[in-house]
Scaffold this motif. Structure first.
Motif, PDB file in Angstrom:
ATOM      1  N   LYS A 165       0.845  -1.205   0.000  1.00 27.64           N
ATOM      2  CA  LYS A 165       0.000   0.000   0.000  1.00 27.64           C
ATOM      3  C   LYS A 165       0.879   1.253   0.000  1.00 27.64           C
ATOM      4  CE  LYS A 165      -4.065  -1.975   0.930  1.00 27.64           C
ATOM      5  NZ  LYS A 165      -4.890  -2.545  -0.052  1.00 27.64           N
ATOM      6  N   PHE A 166       0.357   2.302  -0.588  1.00 27.46           N
ATOM      7  CA  PHE A 166       1.039   3.606  -0.572  1.00 27.46           C
ATOM      8  C   PHE A 166       0.555   4.329   0.686  1.00 27.46           C
ATOM      9  CE2 PHE A 166       1.188   8.135  -2.047  1.00 27.46           C
ATOM     10  CZ  PHE A 166       2.553   8.206  -2.279  1.00 27.46           C
ATOM     11  N   VAL A 167       1.448   4.508   1.658  1.00 25.45           N
ATOM     12  CA  VAL A 167       1.027   5.100   2.929  1.00 25.45           C
ATOM     13  C   VAL A 167       1.384   6.589   2.960  1.00 25.45           C
ATOM     14  CG1 VAL A 167       1.285   5.052   5.441  1.00 25.45           C
ATOM     15  CG2 VAL A 167       1.266   2.915   4.155  1.00 25.45           C
ATOM     16  N   ILE A 168       0.354   7.413   3.122  1.00 26.66           N
ATOM     17  CA  ILE A 168       0.554   8.863   3.220  1.00 26.66           C
ATOM     18  C   ILE A 168       0.468   9.258   4.694  1.00 26.66           C
ATOM     19  CG2 ILE A 168      -0.349  11.135   2.557  1.00 26.66           C
ATOM     20  CD1 ILE A 168      -1.672   9.812   0.140  1.00 26.66           C
ATOM     21  N   GLY A 169       1.484   9.936   5.188  1.00 31.31           N
ATOM     22  CA  GLY A 169       1.484  10.399   6.582  1.00 31.31           C
ATOM     23  C   GLY A 169       1.199  11.892   6.651  1.00 31.31           C
ATOM     24  N   LEU A 170       0.676  12.326   7.785  1.00 31.68           N
ATOM     25  CA  LEU A 170       0.472  13.761   8.030  1.00 31.68           C
ATOM     26  C   LEU A 170       0.663  13.968   9.536  1.00 31.68           C
ATOM     27  CD1 LEU A 170      -2.553  15.751   6.509  1.00 31.68           C
ATOM     28  CD2 LEU A 170      -1.216  16.550   8.423  1.00 31.68           C
ATOM     29  N   VAL A 171       1.680  14.735   9.899  1.00 31.77           N
ATOM     30  CA  VAL A 171       1.977  14.996  11.320  1.00 31.77           C
ATOM     31  C   VAL A 171       1.924  16.502  11.495  1.00 31.77           C
ATOM     32  CG1 VAL A 171       3.687  14.796  13.176  1.00 31.77           C
ATOM     33  CG2 VAL A 171       3.528  13.001  11.424  1.00 31.77           C
ATOM     34  N   SER A 172       0.940  16.976  12.267  1.00 27.31           N
ATOM     35  CA  SER A 172       0.731  18.425  12.222  1.00 27.31           C
ATOM     36  C   SER A 172      -0.163  18.941  13.338  1.00 27.31           C
ATOM     37  CB  SER A 172       0.054  18.732  10.872  1.00 27.31           C
ATOM     38  OG  SER A 172      -0.166  20.095  10.719  1.00 27.31           O
ATOM     39  N   ARG A 173       0.052  20.212  13.680  1.00 28.35           N
ATOM     40  CA  ARG A 173      -0.983  20.910  14.429  1.00 28.35           C
ATOM     41  C   ARG A 173      -2.168  21.029  13.477  1.00 28.35           C
ATOM     42  NH1 ARG A 173      -0.133  26.132  14.969  1.00 28.35           N
ATOM     43  NH2 ARG A 173       1.662  26.237  13.601  1.00 28.35           N
ATOM     44  N   LEU A 174      -3.368  20.806  13.977  1.00 27.18           N
ATOM     45  CA  LEU A 174      -4.530  20.855  13.086  1.00 27.18           C
ATOM     46  C   LEU A 174      -5.120  22.271  13.099  1.00 27.18           C
ATOM     47  CD1 LEU A 174      -6.166  17.401  13.958  1.00 27.18           C
ATOM     48  CD2 LEU A 174      -4.481  17.946  12.192  1.00 27.18           C
ATOM     49  N   THR A 175      -4.550  23.130  12.250  1.00 27.91           N
ATOM     50  CA  THR A 175      -5.054  24.502  12.124  1.00 27.91           C
ATOM     51  C   THR A 175      -5.151  24.831  10.642  1.00 27.91           C
ATOM     52  OG1 THR A 175      -2.992  25.719  11.847  1.00 27.91           O
ATOM     53  CG2 THR A 175      -3.567  25.115  14.079  1.00 27.91           C
ATOM     54  N   ASP A 176      -5.828  25.928  10.320  1.00 26.80           N
ATOM     55  CA  ASP A 176      -5.996  26.252   8.898  1.00 26.80           C
ATOM     56  C   ASP A 176      -4.660  26.574   8.229  1.00 26.80           C
ATOM     57  OD1 ASP A 176      -5.676  28.697  10.173  1.00 26.80           O
ATOM     58  OD2 ASP A 176      -6.910  29.756   8.708  1.00 26.80           O
ATOM     59  N   GLN A 177      -3.642  26.962   9.012  1.00 24.57           N
ATOM     60  CA  GLN A 177      -2.307  27.204   8.447  1.00 24.57           C
ATOM     61  C   GLN A 177      -1.808  26.002   7.639  1.00 24.57           C
ATOM     62  OE1 GLN A 177       0.880  27.989  11.330  1.00 24.57           O
ATOM     63  NE2 GLN A 177       2.416  27.341   9.874  1.00 24.57           N
ATOM     64  N   LYS A 178      -2.185  24.817   8.103  1.00 21.92           N
ATOM     65  CA  LYS A 178      -1.564  23.602   7.572  1.00 21.92           C
ATOM     66  C   LYS A 178      -2.232  23.062   6.308  1.00 21.92           C
ATOM     67  CE  LYS A 178       1.600  23.704  10.731  1.00 21.92           C
ATOM     68  NZ  LYS A 178       3.022  23.876  10.403  1.00 21.92           N
ATOM     69  N   GLY A 179      -3.167  23.810   5.746  1.00 20.82           N
ATOM     70  CA  GLY A 179      -3.752  23.411   4.461  1.00 20.82           C
ATOM     71  C   GLY A 179      -4.761  22.287   4.572  1.00 20.82           C
ATOM     72  N   LEU A 180      -5.360  22.137   5.748  1.00 24.97           N
ATOM     73  CA  LEU A 180      -6.262  20.995   5.953  1.00 24.97           C
ATOM     74  C   LEU A 180      -7.584  21.176   5.216  1.00 24.97           C
ATOM     75  CD1 LEU A 180      -5.312  20.638   9.672  1.00 24.97           C
ATOM     76  CD2 LEU A 180      -4.571  19.179   7.800  1.00 24.97           C
ATOM     77  N   ASP A 181      -7.914  22.421   4.851  1.00 27.74           N
ATOM     78  CA  ASP A 181      -9.139  22.615   4.066  1.00 27.74           C
ATOM     79  C   ASP A 181      -8.980  21.984   2.681  1.00 27.74           C
ATOM     80  OD1 ASP A 181     -10.625  24.000   6.030  1.00 27.74           O
ATOM     81  OD2 ASP A 181      -9.403  25.776   5.658  1.00 27.74           O
ATOM     82  N   LEU A 182      -7.764  22.020   2.160  1.00 27.24           N
ATOM     83  CA  LEU A 182      -7.525  21.365   0.865  1.00 27.24           C
ATOM     84  C   LEU A 182      -7.668  19.857   1.010  1.00 27.24           C
ATOM     85  CD1 LEU A 182      -4.402  23.204  -0.658  1.00 27.24           C
ATOM     86  CD2 LEU A 182      -6.821  23.765  -0.842  1.00 27.24           C
ATOM     87  N   VAL A 183      -7.100  19.327   2.094  1.00 23.54           N
ATOM     88  CA  VAL A 183      -7.173  17.879   2.315  1.00 23.54           C
ATOM     89  C   VAL A 183      -8.642  17.468   2.457  1.00 23.54           C
ATOM     90  CG1 VAL A 183      -6.437  15.964   3.803  1.00 23.54           C
ATOM     91  CG2 VAL A 183      -4.908  17.917   3.430  1.00 23.54           C
ATOM     92  N   ASN A 184      -9.405  18.249   3.219  1.00 21.99           N
ATOM     93  CA  ASN A 184     -10.833  17.966   3.399  1.00 21.99           C
ATOM     94  C   ASN A 184     -11.568  17.918   2.065  1.00 21.99           C
ATOM     95  OD1 ASN A 184     -11.313  17.523   6.067  1.00 21.99           O
ATOM     96  ND2 ASN A 184     -11.573  19.680   6.587  1.00 21.99           N
ATOM     97  N   ALA A 185     -11.215  18.858   1.196  1.00 23.80           N
ATOM     98  CA  ALA A 185     -11.956  18.979  -0.065  1.00 23.80           C
ATOM     99  C   ALA A 185     -11.791  17.756  -0.964  1.00 23.80           C
ATOM    100  CB  ALA A 185     -11.511  20.244  -0.792  1.00 23.80           C
TER     101      ALA A 185
END
Ligand code: ADP
Ligand code: GLC
Length: 487
Positions: A303-323
């Motif tokens: 499997k292709f494993v994608i990691g994300l280690v981050s403070r969960l704030t809008d700075q981190k581009g999470l709205d793009l990930v959500n979309a």
């Protein structure tokens, strides 16, 4: 040691690994002093003595003394205790005061944080005088230490520490320490004439601690060359772009590194199978399986494993990930998230886990050990930030042979060269505009290379591990800056 006289540098900031860390500032406050020490500087880190510092460190600290210091407009005085410990050649002094630092977490909300860091910024200078340790340069970090350069040139100018120069580093311009003029006037006890537009004032009612510090510091640095440019524009300037353009002759970008001893995949006892660039391809599979087991993901090294280690704030581009989240997920992809923060992102990632059992794990926690395992066990690491002064997770990822997928902003742009198929070069996959479609395309390109040209993917993995992400080069740039100031 360098040919120059040994320079004394005081580092002033609100957090420092391994005592207290909430983000990259904590990493830098630990790693940069160590690198400077290796280059011959005499460095002392000064930070608050928070109640949450682990007992194992507190029990090793020496009490150096105490005194009373006036702080507020009404001359109210406060206790200042000084504690000391040493770690790897660096001296750490802690400012102790229970009224300010016994609250638990370092940051408890601006209403309390403003008085806390007014007190801290001033107590640091009083403590240096008390210790009779007069630095060549006082290197302050972020808004919490921003009043130190102001006190240095005003109240402390005629005292011994007044001969020191100051540097103020912007790690994140989003946080500035803004409050009512009256609140800052009261707590800082600073004279009325500083509450004008060139220094603290932002409008008729509010004052800004970072703004004042930037005006008074002898030099301003920020943590990448691109961010140094970006913050002089309206989009990234967080309201201070004009102020920074005005002060641009003293502004410089110096990119962060990481501590390559802490982040060393070959000697990382937290990993299932430590590895170097020669055995990474085989060993990464073992780390991937261990990660999948630990996170309750289907155990499958293909499997292709994608990691994300981050403070969960809008700075981190999470709205793009959500979309585009469901479009990222297919039968060949897994997703491992580690982070805490904004409840709306925590909730979203919990939901993705619940509807993608076995292929998505959302670990809503701050967990150092698991962070190491994700860096080692993932194939790619996502950093699609809206803005990113430097970013350390992409550097750690590369050091662990994990290919970064990043937006070309701030330090991400300066540290991740985009994959170039023609030349078979680059360190990762990148996209420019803040658009979900572009992020999706970057992820798809990464998957394509991974599944269709593994030889080239593996070459990129090794290239990333071979890239210099250490502090050495940037530490010499800071040394040169200190030297220039001290002369
Ligand atoms: P920022 O300072 O904006 O949060 P950086 O990329 O500079 O971003 O630094 C983040 C640091 O915090 C890295 O060392 C990263 O590994 C760590 N980190 C972030 N979230 C977590 C978490 N949930 N658990 C453990 N470490 C984390
Ligand atoms: C800030 C920034 C991050 C940077 C870190 C250390 O928290 O958000 O980009 O890497 O500081 O400088």
């Amino acid at each position: 040691m360098s040919e120059n006289a040994q320079r004394k540098i005081a580092f002033v900031g609100s957090e420092c690994y391994p005592f207290v860390k909430t983000g990259g500032l904590g990493d830098v406050m630990y790693a940069l002093p160590r690198a400077l020490t290796r280059q011959g500087a005499d460095v002392r880190v000064i930070m608050p003595y928070y109640a949450c510092i682990p007992e194992k460190f507190k029990s090793q600290m020496k009490f150096l003394g105490s005194f009373m210091m006036d702080l507020c407009q009404d001359g109210h005085t406060y206790f200042v205790g000084i504690m000391e410990t040493e770690l790897d050649g660096v001296t750490y002094n802690f400012i102790e005061n229970r009224e300010f630092f016994d609250w638990g977490n370092p940051y408890t909300g601006l209403w309390e944080d403003i008085p806390k860091y007014c007190y801290f910024s001033k107590a640091v200078l009083a403590a240096l005088n008390f210790l009779e340790w007069i630095p060549d340069v006082i290197h302050c970090h972020d808004w919490q230490a921003a009043l130190t350069p102001v006190y240095l040139r005003t109240r402390f100018a005629p005292t011994p520490v007044g001969q020191a120069k100051s540097v103020l580093t912007i790690h994140n311009l989003r946080f500035q320490g803004i409050c009512s003029i009256d609140h800052l006037k009261y707590w800082s006890g600073l004279p009325d004439y500083l509450f004008n537009y060139p220094v603290f004032k932002v409008n008729d009612t509010e004052a800004n601690m970072f703004k004042g510090g930037l005006a008074f510091a002898d030099r301003i640095t920020t943590v990448s060359a691109t961010y140094a440019e970006e913050i002089q524009t309206g989009f990234y300037g967080e309201g201070l772009d004009a102020h920074l353009r005005y002060h641009s002759p003293k502004l410089k970008g110096i990119v962060n590194g990481i501590d390559v001893d802490i982040w060393n995949s070959a000697a990382d006892s937290l990993l299932a199978a430590p590895y170097d660039m020669f055995n990474v391809i085989e060993k990464k599979k073992e780390n991937k399986r261990a990660l999948q087991e630990a996170l309750g993901l289907d155990v499958d090294e293909n499997k292709f494993v994608i990691g994300l280690v981050s403070r969960l704030t809008d700075q981190k581009g999470l709205d793009l990930v959500n979309a585009i989240f469901q479009q990222i997920m297919d039968e060949n992809t897994q997703f491992a998230l580690l982070g805490t923060g904004d409840p709306r992102y925590e909730g979203a990632f919990r939901y993705y886990e619940s509807v993608n059992k076995g292929s998505v794990c959302s670990y809503i926690q701050y967990n150092e050990g698991l962070a190491h395992k994700i860096y080692a066990g993932s194939d790619a690491l996502l950093v699609p930030s809206l803005f990113e002064p430097c970013g350390l997770t992409q550097l750690i990822a590369m050091r662990y042979g994990t290919v970064p997928i990043v937006r070309e902003t701030g330090g991400l742009k300066d540290t991740v060269a985009p994959y170039n198929a023609e030349e078979n070069s680059g360190n990762g996959f990148t996209f420019d505009y803040y658009e979900a479609g572009l992020l999706l395309k970057a992820i798809q390109s990464a998957k394509e290379l991974y599944f269709e040209d593994r030889g080239r993917w593996d070459e990129m993995v090794r290239r990333d591990m071979d890239k210099d992400v250490s502090w050495e080069k940037s530490a010499s740039e800071y040394m040169a800056l200190y030297e220039e100031l001290a002369e």
